[in-house]
Design a protein around this motif. Structure first.
Motif, short mmCIF file in Angstrom:
data_model
loop_
_atom_site.label_atom_id
_atom_site.label_comp_id
_atom_site.label_asym_id
_atom_site.label_seq_id
_atom_site.Cartn_x
_atom_site.Cartn_y
_atom_site.Cartn_z
N TRP A 109 2.41 1.15 -16.67
CA TRP A 109 3.13 1.24 -15.40
C TRP A 109 2.45 2.21 -14.46
CZ3 TRP A 109 5.62 -1.27 -12.15
CH2 TRP A 109 6.36 -0.66 -11.13
N HIS A 110 1.77 3.21 -15.00
CA HIS A 110 1.05 4.17 -14.16
C HIS A 110 -0.01 3.47 -13.31
CE1 HIS A 110 -0.85 7.85 -12.82
NE2 HIS A 110 -2.01 7.44 -13.32
N ALA A 111 -0.66 2.45 -13.87
CA ALA A 111 -1.66 1.70 -13.10
C ALA A 111 -1.01 1.01 -11.91
CB ALA A 111 -2.35 0.67 -14.00
N PHE A 112 0.18 0.43 -12.12
CA PHE A 112 0.90 -0.17 -11.00
C PHE A 112 1.26 0.90 -9.97
CE2 PHE A 112 1.53 -3.52 -14.12
CZ PHE A 112 1.54 -4.68 -13.35
N GLN A 113 1.75 2.02 -10.43
CA GLN A 113 2.13 3.10 -9.51
C GLN A 113 0.97 3.54 -8.64
OE1 GLN A 113 3.85 5.81 -12.53
NE2 GLN A 113 5.69 5.84 -11.24
N GLN A 114 -0.21 3.67 -9.25
CA GLN A 114 -1.38 4.09 -8.48
C GLN A 114 -1.66 3.15 -7.32
OE1 GLN A 114 -4.47 4.51 -11.61
NE2 GLN A 114 -4.76 6.56 -10.79
N GLN A 115 -1.60 1.85 -7.60
CA GLN A 115 -1.90 0.88 -6.55
C GLN A 115 -0.78 0.77 -5.52
OE1 GLN A 115 -4.96 -0.28 -6.12
NE2 GLN A 115 -5.36 1.03 -7.89
N PHE A 116 0.47 0.90 -5.96
CA PHE A 116 1.58 0.90 -5.01
C PHE A 116 1.49 2.11 -4.10
CE2 PHE A 116 3.41 -2.48 -7.41
CZ PHE A 116 4.37 -3.08 -6.59
N GLU A 117 1.13 3.25 -4.66
CA GLU A 117 1.02 4.46 -3.84
C GLU A 117 -0.09 4.33 -2.82
OE1 GLU A 117 0.53 7.48 -6.77
OE2 GLU A 117 2.66 7.52 -7.32
N GLY A 118 -1.22 3.77 -3.22
CA GLY A 118 -2.32 3.61 -2.29
C GLY A 118 -2.02 2.60 -1.20
N SER A 119 -1.42 1.47 -1.55
CA SER A 119 -1.17 0.40 -0.58
C SER A 119 0.11 0.62 0.22
CB SER A 119 -1.09 -0.95 -1.30
OG SER A 119 -2.33 -1.32 -1.84
N VAL A 120 1.24 0.71 -0.47
CA VAL A 120 2.53 0.74 0.21
C VAL A 120 2.86 2.14 0.73
CG1 VAL A 120 4.98 0.26 -0.02
CG2 VAL A 120 3.32 -1.20 -1.19
N GLN A 121 2.74 3.14 -0.12
CA GLN A 121 3.02 4.50 0.33
C GLN A 121 2.03 4.92 1.42
OE1 GLN A 121 2.57 7.61 -2.61
NE2 GLN A 121 4.13 8.87 -1.64
N GLY A 122 0.77 4.54 1.26
CA GLY A 122 -0.22 4.87 2.27
C GLY A 122 0.13 4.28 3.63
N ALA A 123 0.54 3.02 3.65
CA ALA A 123 0.92 2.37 4.91
C ALA A 123 2.15 3.02 5.53
CB ALA A 123 1.16 0.88 4.68
N LEU A 124 3.10 3.40 4.69
CA LEU A 124 4.29 4.07 5.19
C LEU A 124 3.93 5.42 5.81
CD1 LEU A 124 7.40 4.22 5.43
CD2 LEU A 124 7.41 5.28 3.15
N ASN A 125 3.08 6.17 5.13
CA ASN A 125 2.69 7.50 5.63
C ASN A 125 1.96 7.42 6.96
OD1 ASN A 125 3.86 8.81 3.45
ND2 ASN A 125 1.95 8.98 2.30
N THR A 126 1.03 6.47 7.09
CA THR A 126 0.28 6.40 8.35
C THR A 126 1.20 6.00 9.50
OG1 THR A 126 -0.42 4.11 7.84
CG2 THR A 126 -1.94 5.90 7.26
N TYR A 127 2.09 5.03 9.27
CA TYR A 127 3.00 4.66 10.34
C TYR A 127 3.90 5.82 10.73
CZ TYR A 127 7.13 3.23 12.74
OH TYR A 127 8.16 3.20 13.66
N GLN A 128 4.52 6.47 9.75
CA GLN A 128 5.46 7.54 10.07
C GLN A 128 4.80 8.70 10.80
OE1 GLN A 128 7.57 8.44 6.40
NE2 GLN A 128 9.08 6.82 6.79
N ALA A 129 3.50 8.89 10.56
CA ALA A 129 2.79 9.98 11.22
C ALA A 129 2.58 9.73 12.71
CB ALA A 129 1.44 10.21 10.54
N VAL A 130 2.58 8.46 13.14
CA VAL A 130 2.30 8.16 14.55
C VAL A 130 3.45 7.42 15.23
CG1 VAL A 130 -0.18 8.09 14.11
CG2 VAL A 130 1.13 5.97 14.02
N LYS A 131 4.56 7.24 14.54
CA LYS A 131 5.64 6.39 15.05
C LYS A 131 6.17 6.87 16.39
CE LYS A 131 9.38 8.65 12.45
NZ LYS A 131 10.16 9.09 13.63
N ASP A 132 6.33 8.17 16.57
CA ASP A 132 6.89 8.67 17.82
C ASP A 132 5.99 8.32 19.00
OD1 ASP A 132 9.06 9.68 16.46
OD2 ASP A 132 8.26 11.73 16.36
#
Length: 254
Positions: A109-132
């Motif tokens: 499951w850790h392998a899945f987590q790594q890829q989810f963090e890179g793809s999904v969490q990464g996209a969330l972080n970049t959007y939230q950083a510039v959303k305003d």
């Protein structure tokens, strides 16, 4: 907004596909942020190769929200303008080697987590950083990099393919929620690319099979995918959001 008026963040841009996307945006006159995680030397070399004051290399782990916020603040200070366009390209700890991939019998499951963090969490972080800034200027372009493998898993990279399928769902949710702010969210899904650091472990025989089996009779290149990314950033795509364009020479059709 024309591409030469945009400030573009390309994550994971020190090499491979990300580097080519950065090059193409720079050629079109955009201000470009080359994000890197570890490889400062390659990122800085790309800056030197492109030249001029419209490109900068900035470090951040896309999985770390505070680092991403700091990067975006640095970029805004450097260019005197906020980020208008995000290309979520970063690939975390992954190599396309079908012979060495974990199977369902032994993948963790850790392998899945790594890829989810890179793809999904990464996209969330970049959007939230510039959303305003995006919401204030009533303009934004979010372009997520996917893969044709989650629709046609000829190589079942369980962790990677599943994370990209989740990223497509996120892309469509983003598109639905953010459209009222003039923010578009789309995905570009390439086939196996010839030849990047990530695909360097792929045997040449695999590329031969792909070349013979696609209508265009060629293996997809980073520049092929970069062209579709620029389309989604351009005014030509002003009526498009929530879509996934597959760039693989016609191997997968939908």
């Amino acid at each position: 907004m024309n591409i030469n008026q945009q400030v573009v963040l390309v994550t994971g841009a020190s090499r491979g596909l990300g580097a080519q996307i950065a090059r193409r945006f720079h050629e079109e006159g955009a201000c470009v942020i080359i994000n890197y995680y570890k490889n400062e030397a390659k990122a800085q070399q790309l800056v030197n190769d492109l030249g001029g004051d419209q490109v900068i290399a900035l470090q951040a782990d896309v999985r770390n929200a505070e680092e991403v916020k700091a990067l975006c603040a640095q970029a805004k200070a450097h260019f005197g303008a906020s980020i208008t366009t995000i290309v979520n390209n970063a690939l975390v700890d992954f190599s396309f080697n079908g012979d060495a991939r974990p199977t369902l019998d032994d993948i963790t499951w850790h392998a899945f987590q790594q890829q989810f963090e890179g793809s999904v969490q990464g996209a969330l972080n970049t959007y939230q950083a510039v959303k305003d800034d995006m919401q204030q200027q009533q303009f934004g372009r979010i372009i997520n990099i996917g893969t044709n493998l989650f629709q046609h898993p000829v190589v079942p990279y369980h962790d990677y393919n599943t994370s990209k399928a989740a990223l497509l769902s996120m892309t469509r949710n983003m598109a639905y929620e953010l459209g009222k702010y003039g923010i578009h969210a789309n995905m570009v899904s390439g086939g196996l690319l010839y030849k990047t650091d990530a695909s360097s472990a792929t045997p040449d025989a695999v590329f031969d099979v792909i070349e013979q089996g696609t209508p265009l009779g060629k293996v997809t290149t980073p520049d092929d995918v970069a062209g579709a990314v620029l389309f989604f950033a351009s005014p030509w795509s002003k009526g498009i959001t929530g879509q996934n364009v597959i760039v693989d020479g016609g191997l997968v059709m939908q």
